[in-house]
Design a protein around this motif. Sequence first.
Motif, PDB file in Angstrom:
ATOM      1  N   LYS A  93      -1.391 -21.139  48.182  1.00  0.00           N
ATOM      2  CA  LYS A  93      -0.583 -21.419  49.378  1.00  0.00           C
ATOM      3  C   LYS A  93      -1.519 -21.592  50.563  1.00  0.00           C
ATOM      4  O   LYS A  93      -2.668 -21.155  50.510  1.00  0.00           O
ATOM      5  CB  LYS A  93       0.441 -20.303  49.632  1.00  0.00           C
ATOM      6  N   TYR A 130      -9.726 -13.175  44.237  1.00  0.00           N
ATOM      7  CA  TYR A 130      -8.481 -13.520  44.921  1.00  0.00           C
ATOM      8  C   TYR A 130      -8.681 -13.508  46.428  1.00  0.00           C
ATOM      9  O   TYR A 130      -9.081 -12.492  46.998  1.00  0.00           O
ATOM     10  CB  TYR A 130      -7.378 -12.540  44.529  1.00  0.00           C
ATOM     11  N   LYS A 132      -6.951 -13.407  49.904  1.00  0.00           N
ATOM     12  CA  LYS A 132      -5.639 -12.934  50.372  1.00  0.00           C
ATOM     13  C   LYS A 132      -5.519 -13.058  51.882  1.00  0.00           C
ATOM     14  O   LYS A 132      -6.488 -12.883  52.615  1.00  0.00           O
ATOM     15  CB  LYS A 132      -5.435 -11.475  49.961  1.00  0.00           C
ATOM     16  N   ASP A 133      -4.291 -13.304  52.324  1.00  0.00           N
ATOM     17  CA  ASP A 133      -4.031 -13.359  53.759  1.00  0.00           C
ATOM     18  C   ASP A 133      -3.740 -11.958  54.299  1.00  0.00           C
ATOM     19  O   ASP A 133      -3.780 -10.972  53.550  1.00  0.00           O
ATOM     20  CB  ASP A 133      -2.910 -14.354  54.082  1.00  0.00           C
ATOM     21  N   GLN A 135      -1.089 -10.535  55.044  1.00  0.00           N
ATOM     22  CA  GLN A 135       0.078  -9.890  54.435  1.00  0.00           C
ATOM     23  C   GLN A 135      -0.195  -9.451  52.993  1.00  0.00           C
ATOM     24  O   GLN A 135       0.659  -8.858  52.344  1.00  0.00           O
ATOM     25  CB  GLN A 135       1.293 -10.836  54.448  1.00  0.00           C
ATOM     26  N   ASP A 137      -0.816 -11.567  50.536  1.00  0.00           N
ATOM     27  CA  ASP A 137      -0.427 -12.642  49.618  1.00  0.00           C
ATOM     28  C   ASP A 137      -1.666 -13.418  49.172  1.00  0.00           C
ATOM     29  O   ASP A 137      -2.575 -13.676  49.976  1.00  0.00           O
ATOM     30  CB  ASP A 137       0.543 -13.617  50.285  1.00  0.00           C
ATOM     31  N   VAL A 138      -1.692 -13.825  47.909  1.00  0.00           N
ATOM     32  CA  VAL A 138      -2.818 -14.598  47.383  1.00  0.00           C
ATOM     33  C   VAL A 138      -2.731 -16.029  47.900  1.00  0.00           C
ATOM     34  O   VAL A 138      -1.719 -16.708  47.735  1.00  0.00           O
ATOM     35  CB  VAL A 138      -2.839 -14.574  45.838  1.00  0.00           C
ATOM     36  N   VAL A 139      -3.795 -16.456  48.541  1.00  0.00           N
ATOM     37  CA  VAL A 139      -3.921 -17.795  49.099  1.00  0.00           C
ATOM     38  C   VAL A 139      -4.612 -18.712  48.091  1.00  0.00           C
ATOM     39  O   VAL A 139      -4.253 -19.873  47.943  1.00  0.00           O
ATOM     40  CB  VAL A 139      -4.722 -17.733  50.423  1.00  0.00           C
TER      41      VAL A 139
END
Length: 158
Positions: A93, A130, A132-133, A135, A137-139
């Motif tokens: 994402k 991974y 991550k942002d 939050q 969440d995996v980017v």
Amino acid sequence: MKSMFKKAWVMRLALNCWPPLFFSGIKIRHLSADFRSAQVKLTMRPWNTNAMGAHFGGSLYAMTDPCYMLMLMAQLGEDYIVWDKSADIDYIKPGRGIVTVDFLINESLLDDIIKNTANGDKYLPQLPVYVKDAQGDVVAKVNRTLYIRRKQNRHKKS
């Protein structure tokens, strides 16, 4: 590994000053004294933003390099050759703001490397990373493949 990089704080400082990371907005936030864990962050800047207003994919990829290689060099010592061999990235994402990557070397990984290189064979472990942002969440997911081999004894005694 050069003697100046045997101390984690020196390696962290050197990497944070290294132009490819520094000018990309990548910073080694943490590198443990035993080289077993690290955290890298990427702050969004105008020069690392893509046309869609998200992090440039090359910067996301670059923030995963060369941490595992250097950490394993420090763990395994001078008797081993450790290189980054290949990597691929899967963009999950859009990443915006600050994104981070955590690196962890556990005893199981080290045991696996030592076992698979004991006879001088090359070993190509694949390590998922991974991005991550804020939050959590995996980017993006980066699959890093390393080349590891125990050095041959070049000065065998008769």
